[in-house]
Design an enzyme around this catalytic site. Structure first.
Site, short mmCIF file in Angstrom:
data_model
loop_
_atom_site.label_atom_id
_atom_site.label_comp_id
_atom_site.label_asym_id
_atom_site.label_seq_id
_atom_site.Cartn_x
_atom_site.Cartn_y
_atom_site.Cartn_z
N CYS A 15 -4.91 34.01 43.37
CA CYS A 15 -5.20 33.60 41.99
C CYS A 15 -6.62 34.02 41.61
O CYS A 15 -7.39 34.51 42.45
CB CYS A 15 -5.05 32.09 41.85
SG CYS A 15 -6.26 31.14 42.81
N CYS A 98 -14.06 27.36 42.41
CA CYS A 98 -13.15 27.84 41.37
C CYS A 98 -13.49 27.17 40.03
O CYS A 98 -13.67 25.95 39.97
CB CYS A 98 -11.71 27.51 41.75
SG CYS A 98 -10.51 27.86 40.45
N HIS A 126 -8.17 16.36 51.65
CA HIS A 126 -8.23 17.77 51.30
C HIS A 126 -9.62 18.08 50.75
O HIS A 126 -10.20 17.29 50.00
CB HIS A 126 -7.17 18.10 50.24
CG HIS A 126 -7.03 19.56 49.96
ND1 HIS A 126 -7.93 20.25 49.17
CD2 HIS A 126 -6.10 20.48 50.36
CE1 HIS A 126 -7.56 21.52 49.09
NE2 HIS A 126 -6.45 21.68 49.81
N GLU A 128 -10.75 19.94 48.40
CA GLU A 128 -10.88 19.87 46.94
C GLU A 128 -10.95 18.43 46.47
O GLU A 128 -11.77 18.08 45.61
CB GLU A 128 -9.71 20.58 46.24
CG GLU A 128 -9.85 20.54 44.73
CD GLU A 128 -8.63 21.05 43.98
OE1 GLU A 128 -8.34 20.54 42.89
OE2 GLU A 128 -7.97 21.97 44.49
N CYS A 192 -3.71 23.54 37.88
CA CYS A 192 -4.05 24.92 37.52
C CYS A 192 -2.80 25.65 37.03
O CYS A 192 -1.73 25.56 37.64
CB CYS A 192 -4.65 25.63 38.73
SG CYS A 192 -4.97 27.38 38.46
N ASN A 222 -1.45 24.54 48.71
CA ASN A 222 -0.60 25.10 47.66
C ASN A 222 0.52 25.95 48.25
O ASN A 222 1.63 26.00 47.72
CB ASN A 222 -1.43 25.88 46.64
CG ASN A 222 -1.83 27.26 47.11
OD1 ASN A 222 -1.07 28.21 47.03
ND2 ASN A 222 -3.05 27.38 47.61
N SER A 264 -3.87 31.68 47.85
CA SER A 264 -4.92 32.17 48.74
C SER A 264 -4.43 33.33 49.60
O SER A 264 -5.00 33.60 50.65
CB SER A 264 -5.44 31.02 49.62
OG SER A 264 -4.36 30.39 50.30
#
Length: 283
Positions: A15, A98, A126, A128, A192, A222, A264
């Site tokens: 991405c 990001c 996680h 993030e 996203c 993801n 990724s």
């Protein structure tokens, strides 16, 4: 088996946020006169991390491990105190977070500032999510399933943000339960669009094929979710990290194979998987 059709999902692979982070790391490696390190894996793809190491980009598990040079903040983002610590130590900080993750940070900060009890729909632990929690302060909770709400005081107004790689279904389940428990609910959908596109196209393809190959890091949230989505529609789903894992027995009795990849996963990794599949099918 050469008559077998192989079809790649319309949206698959790396991405914008990951591509941006990789570009920043590669440029830093070329221009650097001092050591370059990422704080933790730049992205959740061990093969890519190995490639970065081969061009001089190391991986540090903590700021204290880096004595000089450039420290790259990975695509998942970090808590603000980590950046402050790195700069205090005299390191050059290159922020590859990001931009879509930064939007979650901003949304979380705004909701907390406006007095909302913050709920982060995501995967506890996680990177993030840890970064989001760091921007939210102490008054926030991570929820992955509706049952997690039982331990949270929901007596005041509630605000919701979402880990960028979560599924709409996971968000909808939590929001539906929150709607029963609070009269003042504000939801900021921070999933996203790239994640949504990959999930939708993977699901569409998985419903039409006999087998699915999902390419990407086993440690990538993801990519694992893509595998789960594909498995629900196509039981013969295989999540691989490297093309060498593909086995010819997977294609017995199969006439149509679908391929997708996590956000990724570089295009070169998808191509390697396609090359191996074609080779196996032609043998």
């Amino acid at each position: 088996m050469s008559h077998i059709e192989i079809e790649v999902a319309r949206y698959a692979g790396v991405c914008y946020g990951v591509e941006r982070a990789l570009g920043m790391a590669e440029k830093a490696a070329v221009e650097a006169r001092k050591p370059v390190n990422t704080l933790g894996p730049l992205i959740h793809n061990p093969l890519v991390v190995n490639d970065l190491e081969s061009i001089g980009v190391g991986t540090a598990s903590s700021v204290s491990e880096v004595e000089e040079g450039t420290l790259i903040i990975r695509a998942h983002g970090v808590v603000p105190s980590v950046v402050e610590d790195a700069r205090t130590r005299g390191l050059d900080v290159l922020d590859a977070t990001c931009p879509y993750v930064k939007k979650v940070h901003n949304a979380a900060e705004r909701l907390v500032r406006e007095g909302y009890q913050l709920i982060v729909v995501g995967e506890s632990g996680h990177p993030e999510v840890e970064g989001i929690m760091g921007h939210a302060g102490d008054d926030a909770h991570v929820v992955s399933v509706p049952g997690d709400l039982d331990a949270i005081d929901l007596s005041r107004k509630v605000g919701v943000v979402v880990q960028t790689t979560q599924t709409p279904g996971a968000l909808a389940d939590v929001v539906a339960e929150l709607s029963k428990r609070t009269m003042d609910l504000r939801v900021i959908n921070t999933i996203c669009s790239a994640t949504q596109e990959r999930q939708d196209s993977a699901a569409e393809l998985a419903h039409r094929v006999d087998a699915m190959i999902v390419v990407g890091g086993k440690n990538s949230g993801n990519t694992r979710r893509l595998a789960e989505i594909c498995t629900a529609a196509c039981p013969k789903t295989h999540h691989i990290e490297d093309a060498s894992e593909i086995e010819p027995a997977w294609f017995d009795g199969v006439s149509h194979i679908g391929v997708t990849a996590g956000a990724s996963t570089p295009a070169s990794h998808i191509e390697r998987a396609l090359v191996r599949m074609r080779s196996l099918l032609e043998s």
